[in-house]
Design an enzyme around this catalytic site. Structure first.
Site, PDB file in Angstrom:
ATOM      1  CE  LYS A 197       3.179   3.472   3.049  1.00 39.91           C
ATOM      2  NZ  LYS A 197       2.991   3.082   4.500  1.00 39.91           N
ATOM      3  CD  GLU A 211       9.914   1.474   9.992  1.00 44.77           C
ATOM      4  OE1 GLU A 211      10.253   2.453   8.916  1.00 44.77           O
ATOM      5  OE2 GLU A 211      10.149   0.876   9.628  1.00 44.77           O
ATOM      6  CE1 TYR A 260       0.913  -0.050   4.458  1.00 51.03           C
ATOM      7  CE2 TYR A 260       0.213   1.668   4.751  1.00 51.03           C
ATOM      8  CZ  TYR A 260       0.884   0.725   5.082  1.00 51.03           C
ATOM      9  OH  TYR A 260       1.735   0.741   6.330  1.00 51.03           O
ATOM     10  CG  LEU A 305       8.389   2.592   4.122  1.00 49.43           C
ATOM     11  CD1 LEU A 305       7.628   1.532   3.441  1.00 49.43           C
ATOM     12  CD2 LEU A 305       6.763   2.770   4.912  1.00 49.43           C
TER      13      LEU A 305
HETATM   14  N1  PMP Z   1       7.688   3.802   8.368  1.00 51.95           N
HETATM   15  C1  PMP Z   1       6.249   3.193   8.321  1.00 51.95           C
HETATM   16  C2  PMP Z   1       6.252   1.202   9.767  1.00 51.95           C
HETATM   17  C3  PMP Z   1       5.208   3.309   8.563  1.00 51.95           C
HETATM   18  O1  PMP Z   1       3.838   3.068   8.389  1.00 51.95           O
HETATM   19  C4  PMP Z   1       4.942   4.801   7.292  1.00 51.95           C
HETATM   20  C5  PMP Z   1       4.275   5.091   7.402  1.00 51.95           C
HETATM   21  N2  PMP Z   1       3.587   4.727   6.258  1.00 51.95           N
HETATM   22  C6  PMP Z   1       6.287   5.697   7.775  1.00 51.95           C
HETATM   23  C7  PMP Z   1       7.592   4.959   8.182  1.00 51.95           C
HETATM   24  C8  PMP Z   1       6.445   6.946   7.043  1.00 51.95           C
HETATM   25  O2  PMP Z   1       6.470   7.000   5.458  1.00 51.95           O
HETATM   26  P1  PMP Z   1       6.326   7.899   4.710  1.00 51.95           P
HETATM   27  O3  PMP Z   1       6.853   9.585   5.242  1.00 51.95           O
HETATM   28  O4  PMP Z   1       5.696   7.883   3.161  1.00 51.95           O
HETATM   29  O5  PMP Z   1       4.256   8.259   5.276  1.00 51.95           O
END
Ligand code: PMP
Length: 293
Positions: A149, A182, A33, A207
């Site tokens: 993701k 994270e 996603y 991620l």
């Molecule tokens: N890490 C995880 C586990 C996430 O779910 C997200 C949010 N999608 C992020 C980091 C941040 O990613 P982004 O800045 O692309 O939203």
């Protein structure tokens, strides 16, 4: 106004939007996603979100469901049909619908695509950023590929629920060596007492957040020093500032870690400045609704 969702080629009322019980996403979390911010009716950093979606699909050998141009049209249509000016758009692609079997279905199976969009209360986000949020730390018990993701988010949801029950807003995952990987749905950052920004290197353990990449652009533009490396919970607790980044709420100051104040326990100047400037460096798409002001 009733909400509209895109499901496998059709725009349907949200309440009637369904996927099949043998969708591989439902059976095996065999789906990926993206969540993209919508600001003033435009997609924020859509190229990076589409790049990451393609990468996630490739890593799992799920077919690209449609061309990038077609997906852009569907995403903008979904934003427009829901009249979202400030909010998020969600795209999910599963491997498709096939009789339940652990082995992968034939690669000719068409992937299943769902797109939804909703408004987000920007004022509430601002309020929480001005106050700062608390995080708790939890062992990182996820699979070995959080760089993909995927919708396999059970550890993330349980960690975030534990945070809520502890009076915090986010959980930081901690690896076996005591370093923060994270957040449950965000990337983690600290600011050292001499003003260096630290965020974990984007290897397979996290991620690669699109917002993280945007903040790195901003930090470079401001000639701030950046270190992409692991940091421990202890270092974070003793840092001058901490914050999280994600597309849903770009830069949000962290003022408590496991109940201990970070810095003076209020949002720090570096975090707040990065939050205020974030949209300076982002790519904005054409407006979803033509002529939106
Ligand atoms: N890490 C995880 C586990 C996430 O779910 C997200 C949010 N999608 C992020 C980091 C941040 O990613 P982004 O800045 O692309 O939203």
């Amino acid at each position: 106004m009733s909400r509209i969702a895109y499901v496998n080629g059709r725009y349907v009322p949200h309440r009637d939007a369904m996927v099949h019980i043998e969708d591989r996403g439902y059976q095996y979390a065999d789906a990926v996603y993206e969540v993209c911010e919508v600001s003033q009716g435009r997609l924020v950093d859509s190229t990076r979100h589409f790049d990451r979606l393609e990468r996630s699909l490739n890593e799992l050998r799920i077919r690209q469901p449609m061309s990038r141009g077609a997906l852009m049209t569907v995403v903008l249509q979904t934003v427009a049909r829901n009249r979202v000016r400030n909010g998020i758009v969600y795209v999910q692609v599963s491997r498709g619908v096939a009789p339940r079997d652990h082995f992968l279905p034939p690669p000719t199976l068409p992937p299943a695509v769902v797109v939804t969009a909703r408004a987000v209360d920007k004022a509430a986000g601002e309020r929480s950023a001005r106050k700062g949020i608390g995080v708790i730390t939890v062992p990182d018990n996820r699979w070995g590929r959080p760089d993909i993701k995927s919708v396999q988010l059970l550890p993330n949801t349980l960690a975030k629920q534990a945070a809520r029950e502890a009076g915090a807003s986010e959980a930081w995952f901690v690896d076996a060596t005591g370093n923060v990987t994270e957040g449950g749905s965000s990337n983690a950052w600290i600011v050292t007492h001499d003003g260096r920004l630290v965020t974990r290197q984007a290897d397979r353990s996290i991620l690669r957040g699109v917002t993280r990449t945007g903040v790195l652009d901003l930090v470079k533009r401001r000639n701030l020093t950046i270190e992409e490396r692991a940091f421990s919970v202890e270092e974070a607790r003793g840092a001058a500032e901490a914050f999280i980044t994600s597309a849903t709420n770009p830069v949000t100051p962290v003022v408590r870690i496991d109940g201990h104040p970070v810095g003076d326990g209020t949002p720090g100047p570096v975090s707040l400045a990065l939050r205020a400037a974030f949209h300076e460096v982002t790519e904005m798409s054409r407006p979803a609704i033509h002529g939106i002001k």
